[in-house]
Design an enzyme around this catalytic site. Structure first.
Site, PDB file in Angstrom:
ATOM      1  N   THR A 120       0.827  -1.213   0.000  1.00  0.00           N
ATOM      2  CA  THR A 120       0.000   0.000   0.000  1.00  0.00           C
ATOM      3  C   THR A 120       0.856   1.257   0.000  1.00  0.00           C
ATOM      4  O   THR A 120       1.963   1.280   0.569  1.00  0.00           O
ATOM      5  CB  THR A 120      -0.908   0.028   1.245  1.00  0.00           C
ATOM      6  OG1 THR A 120      -1.568   1.299   1.327  1.00  0.00           O
ATOM      7  CG2 THR A 120      -0.116  -0.174   2.530  1.00  0.00           C
ATOM      8  N   TYR A 144      -2.073   0.271  10.019  1.00  0.00           N
ATOM      9  CA  TYR A 144      -2.256  -0.410   8.739  1.00  0.00           C
ATOM     10  C   TYR A 144      -0.989  -0.285   7.890  1.00  0.00           C
ATOM     11  O   TYR A 144      -0.443  -1.283   7.406  1.00  0.00           O
ATOM     12  CB  TYR A 144      -3.453   0.186   7.998  1.00  0.00           C
ATOM     13  CG  TYR A 144      -3.558  -0.257   6.556  1.00  0.00           C
ATOM     14  CD1 TYR A 144      -3.777  -1.594   6.239  1.00  0.00           C
ATOM     15  CD2 TYR A 144      -3.417   0.656   5.510  1.00  0.00           C
ATOM     16  CE1 TYR A 144      -3.857  -2.003   4.906  1.00  0.00           C
ATOM     17  CE2 TYR A 144      -3.503   0.254   4.190  1.00  0.00           C
ATOM     18  CZ  TYR A 144      -3.719  -1.072   3.892  1.00  0.00           C
ATOM     19  OH  TYR A 144      -3.788  -1.484   2.588  1.00  0.00           O
TER      20      TYR A 144
END
Length: 329
Positions: A120, A144
C-alpha cells in the site's frame, strides 16, 4: 512463459477475486485460500479449487502446496481499513504482519520461489510530496501502513537469505469493478470514496461527507490517484511473469496512474453516471489527511511494461456503479 500454479490468498475478497479471474482468463492454474471473514465464497468461480482456512495454518498450507503443486503465491489476505487499524492495532499486526510471516515461512519451507505481495501507498505516511516514487521515505502514519511495511521488510530479508524472490506492489486508491460485472467490491463499512459515493447513488447512504474544502488543491478538496482494479491486477500478472523470468530479482513498485482526481471531481463523475445529485455534506478535515497523494509510476511502466486500459475516472465510476446496482438486485 512457464505458467506455474498460483495460490491466491484472500482470493474471495475484492482485489483477490479480480486477480483470480485475471489469472484464470490468462490460463494460469490457480487456487484460493480465504477464511471468508470478509470475503465471499461466491466471488470464486466453481472451477477454481477453494480452501477455507487461515493463511497462517501451516498444516493446511502444506496440503495445498502438495495438492496444487504451487509455484507462486499472490498474497492479498489481510485487514485494510485505516481507521479500524487505529482502533484495533493488534488485530492489524496479527492479520497483516504475523500471518504474513507464517505464510512466508511455509513458502520457504516448501521451496516456493515467487511471492507477489499486496502492499500500500500508506507506507509513505503523510509526506509533503504530492507525487511519490518508490525511493521516498517510508514513515507510515497508522498501524495499517506499519503492518504492511513490516511484511515488505520480511520479504526483503527472506529474499536475501533463501531462494525466493518477491514483488511488493504499493497500491494507491483502488476502485471500480470487473468490466464484465463478474465481481466487485462488497466490503462492509468501506471508506474508499468511490465505493462510498456509488453506495449513496444507489440508495444505501443518504449523503457523502466531504472532509475539508480548504486544502491547497484547485477546488480545495483532497486529490488522490484512483486506479481501476482491473489495471491493478494486470500489474500483478506482469509482476509474476517478471519474477519467474528473473529469479534473482525482487521489486517494489507503485501502482497508480500518475495523476489524481479531487473529491468533488469524483462526486461529479458519479452524478453524471446517474444523471442525479448526491447530497454532499461538508465536514472538518480528518487528522492526518493530506492535500494530495499521487503515484510516480515510471518504475512500473519501465520495469514491467505495464499499460493501463481503464485510466479514466468516469469509466472507473461507471463500472463501480454498475456493480453496485447488480449487487443490489
Amino acid at each position: 512463459m512457464n505458467k506455474v500454479p498460483v495460490l491466491v490468498t484472500g482470493g474471495a475478497g475484492y482485489i483477490g477475486s479480480h486477480a483470480v479471474l485475471a489469472l484464470r482468463d490468462a490460463g494460469w492454474p490457480v487456487a484460493v485460500i480465504d477464511d471468508l471473514s470478509t470475503g465471499f465464497r461466491t466471488a470464486v468461480p466453481d472451477d477454481v479449487p477453494f480452501y477455507e482456512g487461515d493463511v497462517a495454518d501451516a498444516e493446511l498450507l502444506a496440503r495445498i502446496f502438495e495438492e496444487q503443486g504451487t509455484g507462486a503465491i499472490m498474497h492479498f489476505a489481510g485487514s485494510v481499513i485505516v481507521p479500524e487499524s487505529i482502533e484495533k492495532p493488534l488485530r492489524y499486526y496479527e492479520n497483516n504482519s504475523a500471518k504474513s510471516r507464517a505464510l512466508l515461512e511455509a513458502a520457504v519451507e516448501a521451496g516456493i520461489p515467487h511471492f507477489v505481495f499486496s502492499s500500500t501507498a500508506a507506507v509513505y505516511g503523510n509526506s509533503d510530496a504530492v507525487k511519490v516514487d518508490e525511493d521516498a521515505p517510508t514513515r507510515p502514519a497508522n498501524p495499517y501502513g506499519n503492518s504492511k511495511l513490516m511484511t515488505e521488510l520480511m520479504l526483503a530479508d527472506a529474499a536475501r537469505a533463501y531462494p525466493i524472490n518477491f514483488c511488493a506492489l504499493r497500491y494507491f486508491n483502488v476502485a471500480g469493478a470487473d468490466p464484465q460485472g463478474r465481481v466487485g467490491q462488497r466490503t462492509e463499512g468501506a471508506t474508499q470514496l468511490i465505493k462510498v459515493a456509488v453506495e449513496a447513488a444507489s440508495g444505501q447512504r443518504d449523503h457523502v461527507e466531504i472532509f475539508g474544502t480548504d486544502f491547497d488543491t484547485p477546488d480545495g478538496t483532497g486529490v488522490r490517484d484512483y486506479i481501476h482494479v482491473s489495471d491493478l491486477v494486470d500489474a500483478h500478472l506482469l509482476a509474476l511473469e517478471a519474477l519467474i523470468g528473473q529469479p534473482d530479482r525482487s521489486m517494489i513498485l507503485n501502482c497508480g496512474y500518475g495523476h489524481g482526481a479531487s473529491v468533488l471531481e469524483v462526486l461529479d463523475a458519479v452524478d453524471r453516471a446517474t444523471n442525479g445529485k448526491i447530497e454532499r455534506r461538508i465536514a472538518a478535515r480528518r487528522d492526518g489527511d493530506i492535500a494530495a497523494r499521487i503515484a510516480d509510476n515510471r518504475r512500473i511502466v519501465e520495469t514491467l511494461g505495464w499499460q493501463p486500459k481503464h485510466d479514466d475516472l468516469q469509466e472507473i465510476v461507471n463500472h463501480a456503479l454498475a456493480w453496485e446496482r447488480k449487487r443490489r438486485g
